[in-house]
Design a protein around this motif. Sequence first.
Motif, PDB file in Angstrom:
ATOM      1  N   GLY A   1      16.031  -6.483  -0.961  1.00 49.57           N
ATOM      2  CA  GLY A   1      15.684  -5.252  -1.645  1.00 49.57           C
ATOM      3  C   GLY A   1      15.982  -3.974  -0.903  1.00 49.57           C
ATOM      4  O   GLY A   1      15.891  -2.882  -1.480  1.00 49.57           O
ATOM      5  N   GLY A   2      16.339  -4.060   0.365  1.00 50.88           N
ATOM      6  CA  GLY A   2      16.570  -2.851   1.159  1.00 50.88           C
ATOM      7  C   GLY A   2      17.746  -2.028   0.682  1.00 50.88           C
ATOM      8  O   GLY A   2      17.752  -0.796   0.822  1.00 50.88           O
ATOM      9  N   HIS A   3      18.763  -2.685   0.121  1.00 54.44           N
ATOM     10  CA  HIS A   3      19.936  -1.966  -0.383  1.00 54.44           C
ATOM     11  C   HIS A   3      19.511  -0.953  -1.448  1.00 54.44           C
ATOM     12  O   HIS A   3      19.904   0.227  -1.412  1.00 54.44           O
ATOM     13  CB  HIS A   3      20.945  -2.951  -0.993  1.00 54.44           C
ATOM     14  N   ALA A   4      18.718  -1.404  -2.411  1.00 57.72           N
ATOM     15  CA  ALA A   4      18.268  -0.522  -3.494  1.00 57.72           C
ATOM     16  C   ALA A   4      17.301   0.533  -2.979  1.00 57.72           C
ATOM     17  O   ALA A   4      17.307   1.678  -3.447  1.00 57.72           O
ATOM     18  CB  ALA A   4      17.606  -1.346  -4.599  1.00 57.72           C
ATOM     19  N   GLN A   5      16.472   0.151  -2.015  1.00 61.62           N
ATOM     20  CA  GLN A   5      15.495   1.094  -1.476  1.00 61.62           C
ATOM     21  C   GLN A   5      16.195   2.299  -0.847  1.00 61.62           C
ATOM     22  O   GLN A   5      15.819   3.452  -1.079  1.00 61.62           O
ATOM     23  CB  GLN A   5      14.616   0.382  -0.436  1.00 61.62           C
ATOM     24  N   LYS A   6      17.244   2.029  -0.091  1.00 67.43           N
ATOM     25  CA  LYS A   6      17.997   3.116   0.537  1.00 67.43           C
ATOM     26  C   LYS A   6      18.791   3.915  -0.488  1.00 67.43           C
ATOM     27  O   LYS A   6      18.896   5.144  -0.392  1.00 67.43           O
ATOM     28  CB  LYS A   6      18.933   2.568   1.623  1.00 67.43           C
ATOM     29  N   LEU A   7      19.357   3.241  -1.474  1.00 68.00           N
ATOM     30  CA  LEU A   7      20.105   3.962  -2.502  1.00 68.00           C
ATOM     31  C   LEU A   7      19.173   4.873  -3.291  1.00 68.00           C
ATOM     32  O   LEU A   7      19.544   5.998  -3.645  1.00 68.00           O
ATOM     33  CB  LEU A   7      20.800   2.969  -3.440  1.00 68.00           C
ATOM     34  N   ALA A   8      17.956   4.420  -3.536  1.00 70.12           N
ATOM     35  CA  ALA A   8      16.982   5.247  -4.251  1.00 70.12           C
ATOM     36  C   ALA A   8      16.666   6.514  -3.472  1.00 70.12           C
ATOM     37  O   ALA A   8      16.552   7.606  -4.053  1.00 70.12           O
ATOM     38  CB  ALA A   8      15.712   4.449  -4.518  1.00 70.12           C
ATOM     39  N   VAL A   9      16.533   6.394  -2.161  1.00 71.57           N
ATOM     40  CA  VAL A   9      16.306   7.587  -1.332  1.00 71.57           C
ATOM     41  C   VAL A   9      17.506   8.518  -1.426  1.00 71.57           C
ATOM     42  O   VAL A   9      17.361   9.737  -1.560  1.00 71.57           O
ATOM     43  CB  VAL A   9      16.027   7.176   0.127  1.00 71.57           C
ATOM     44  N   ALA A  10      18.710   7.951  -1.378  1.00 70.55           N
ATOM     45  CA  ALA A  10      19.925   8.765  -1.481  1.00 70.55           C
ATOM     46  C   ALA A  10      20.014   9.472  -2.829  1.00 70.55           C
ATOM     47  O   ALA A  10      20.600  10.561  -2.929  1.00 70.55           O
ATOM     48  CB  ALA A  10      21.164   7.892  -1.267  1.00 70.55           C
ATOM     49  N   LEU A  11      19.409   8.890  -3.850  1.00 66.05           N
ATOM     50  CA  LEU A  11      19.410   9.500  -5.184  1.00 66.05           C
ATOM     51  C   LEU A  11      18.267  10.502  -5.369  1.00 66.05           C
ATOM     52  O   LEU A  11      18.076  11.031  -6.467  1.00 66.05           O
ATOM     53  CB  LEU A  11      19.308   8.406  -6.255  1.00 66.05           C
ATOM     54  N   GLY A  12      17.523  10.743  -4.311  1.00 65.82           N
ATOM     55  CA  GLY A  12      16.474  11.753  -4.365  1.00 65.82           C
ATOM     56  C   GLY A  12      15.121  11.249  -4.838  1.00 65.82           C
ATOM     57  O   GLY A  12      14.250  12.046  -5.187  1.00 65.82           O
TER      58      GLY A  12
ATOM     59  N   PRO B   1       6.545   1.094  -5.614  1.00 65.14           N
ATOM     60  CA  PRO B   1       7.731   1.939  -5.403  1.00 65.14           C
ATOM     61  C   PRO B   1       8.902   1.170  -4.793  1.00 65.14           C
ATOM     62  O   PRO B   1       9.480   1.571  -3.789  1.00 65.14           O
ATOM     63  CB  PRO B   1       7.208   3.028  -4.473  1.00 65.14           C
ATOM     64  N   GLN B   2       9.277   0.065  -5.432  1.00 61.28           N
ATOM     65  CA  GLN B   2      10.378  -0.773  -4.967  1.00 61.28           C
ATOM     66  C   GLN B   2      11.355  -0.990  -6.122  1.00 61.28           C
ATOM     67  O   GLN B   2      11.095  -1.794  -7.021  1.00 61.28           O
ATOM     68  CB  GLN B   2       9.846  -2.123  -4.468  1.00 61.28           C
ATOM     69  N   PRO B   3      12.475  -0.296  -6.122  1.00 61.20           N
ATOM     70  CA  PRO B   3      13.430  -0.393  -7.243  1.00 61.20           C
ATOM     71  C   PRO B   3      13.982  -1.794  -7.470  1.00 61.20           C
ATOM     72  O   PRO B   3      14.372  -2.127  -8.591  1.00 61.20           O
ATOM     73  CB  PRO B   3      14.552   0.567  -6.825  1.00 61.20           C
ATOM     74  N   ALA B   4      14.007  -2.619  -6.425  1.00 56.94           N
ATOM     75  CA  ALA B   4      14.587  -3.951  -6.562  1.00 56.94           C
ATOM     76  C   ALA B   4      13.589  -5.003  -7.006  1.00 56.94           C
ATOM     77  O   ALA B   4      13.984  -6.144  -7.258  1.00 56.94           O
ATOM     78  CB  ALA B   4      15.214  -4.385  -5.234  1.00 56.94           C
ATOM     79  N   GLY B   5      12.307  -4.645  -7.113  1.00 55.20           N
ATOM     80  CA  GLY B   5      11.361  -5.688  -7.473  1.00 55.20           C
ATOM     81  C   GLY B   5       9.983  -5.227  -7.896  1.00 55.20           C
ATOM     82  O   GLY B   5       9.092  -6.051  -8.073  1.00 55.20           O
ATOM     83  N   GLY B   6       9.782  -3.922  -8.078  1.00 56.96           N
ATOM     84  CA  GLY B   6       8.439  -3.412  -8.298  1.00 56.96           C
ATOM     85  C   GLY B   6       8.095  -3.017  -9.716  1.00 56.96           C
ATOM     86  O   GLY B   6       7.124  -2.280  -9.928  1.00 56.96           O
TER      87      GLY B   6
ATOM     88  N   ARG C   1       0.811  -1.222   0.000  1.00 56.20           N
ATOM     89  CA  ARG C   1       0.000   0.000   0.000  1.00 56.20           C
ATOM     90  C   ARG C   1       0.847   1.277   0.000  1.00 56.20           C
ATOM     91  O   ARG C   1       0.315   2.380   0.061  1.00 56.20           O
ATOM     92  CB  ARG C   1      -0.940   0.011   1.203  1.00 56.20           C
ATOM     93  N   SER C   2       2.154   1.124  -0.057  1.00 57.15           N
ATOM     94  CA  SER C   2       3.031   2.296  -0.021  1.00 57.15           C
ATOM     95  C   SER C   2       2.924   3.087  -1.320  1.00 57.15           C
ATOM     96  O   SER C   2       2.861   2.511  -2.414  1.00 57.15           O
ATOM     97  CB  SER C   2       4.486   1.876   0.205  1.00 57.15           C
ATOM     98  N   LYS C   3       2.927   4.417  -1.209  1.00 57.65           N
ATOM     99  CA  LYS C   3       2.811   5.289  -2.379  1.00 57.65           C
ATOM    100  C   LYS C   3       4.161   5.762  -2.887  1.00 57.65           C
ATOM    101  O   LYS C   3       4.291   6.129  -4.051  1.00 57.65           O
ATOM    102  CB  LYS C   3       1.957   6.512  -2.026  1.00 57.65           C
ATOM    103  N   THR C   4       5.168   5.777  -2.013  1.00 55.99           N
ATOM    104  CA  THR C   4       6.485   6.291  -2.384  1.00 55.99           C
ATOM    105  C   THR C   4       7.582   5.363  -1.894  1.00 55.99           C
ATOM    106  O   THR C   4       7.358   4.479  -1.052  1.00 55.99           O
ATOM    107  CB  THR C   4       6.742   7.686  -1.784  1.00 55.99           C
ATOM    108  N   VAL C   5       8.781   5.571  -2.397  1.00 55.86           N
ATOM    109  CA  VAL C   5       9.946   4.791  -1.980  1.00 55.86           C
ATOM    110  C   VAL C   5      10.206   4.979  -0.493  1.00 55.86           C
ATOM    111  O   VAL C   5      10.450   4.011   0.245  1.00 55.86           O
ATOM    112  CB  VAL C   5      11.187   5.202  -2.797  1.00 55.86           C
ATOM    113  N   ALA C   6      10.133   6.213  -0.025  1.00 57.10           N
ATOM    114  CA  ALA C   6      10.399   6.503   1.384  1.00 57.10           C
ATOM    115  C   ALA C   6       9.339   5.885   2.288  1.00 57.10           C
ATOM    116  O   ALA C   6       9.653   5.390   3.380  1.00 57.10           O
ATOM    117  CB  ALA C   6      10.470   8.010   1.602  1.00 57.10           C
TER     118      ALA C   6
END
Length: 360
Positions: free
Chosen positions: A155-166, A194-199, A127-132
């Motif tokens: 998938g947490g590695h990519a999730q945090k990197l995505a936040v770091a990338l804005g 909103p999951q860069p590693a699997g979404g 149900r999450s709308k955003t990466v954060a």
Amino acid sequence: MTFRHHHLLLLFLPCWLAAAAGAWAADTDSRRAAVEQTLDRSPLCQGLGSFYWEIGDRRGPLARGSRVSPGARQIGADTVMPIASASKWVFGAYAAQRYDGRLPPQAVQALQMQAGDDRLQHRSCVRSKTVAECLAQGDNGGRDPAHVGHFSYGGGHAQKLAVALGLGDLDLAALNRDLHRVLPAAAGIDYRSPQPAGGMAASANGYAAFLRGLMGGSLQLGHLLGAEAVCTQPGSCPGAVRSPVPRPWHYSLHHWVEDGPGDDGAFSSAGAFGFYPWISADRQLYGILARQALERAAGVASARCGAALRRAWVSGEVQDGPAPQADGTPLAAGPAVEAAPGNGRSRPLLEAWRRRRSGE
């Protein structure tokens, strides 16, 4: 060269070109026949249900087809489906593009899955709308200090990197606009979660365009395939925590390197629902086996069959034997094996990849 020689060259050139084209067509036909017979006869390609397969080069598809299970819908080149962990390769390319091919150490560590950010539960982000927002669910943003510097799939590695990338506050529409702006070759791939590693979701056509972008050099990650690869197998790899692949493969920048005994060194990123994309070790071929299944280890099964099809195409010979186990000896097909079938012969693609890594 005399005028007479030029005249003879021009006279016979069409014949030579026609002969070469005929030989190429015959070669392609024989390779396709080997693939089709592998689909019919290999134990690794049975029981997969409906799926689409494609093998191509930088110019486009060379051969493709569909297999339809009785009572099931047909999957074609344009069938869009969730691609699960095949998303990782796309996000790895996105990150490499954002950093213009010069990935800082923290980004490399995240894409190697060695950052210790391995607590994300993807179902918690439905149900999450955003990466954060996804990262804030439960313990998704937690880091295990003992796992830093060690391979731990998640998938947490990519999730945090995505936040770091804005990307933290972007909704799906904004994520897709940004993805397609940075990676035009991924125009046929979209975020559905909103999951860069699997979404992400894609059709085979859409993902194939991305693979050709990697092969053609228009994407930074294309120059980094197999780079910064780390060992992944717990038990045989010092410090490795967990891996979904029971093979001694290495993991590069958000993609696998299939370099275990009996394997051919291809680059890949299989998804949990059975979507299996690959690029050959010499970067001359790509392939996709696309299906959507909810069975256990669907990506494992697709990778086994897809690797058999790759071998059939490269060798021009039917691949109807079992997959190898970790030491390269045959092992009967089964749901817990994720491997490419070996045939005991030289492996030119793997040798080319190893030469490239060693700088020869």
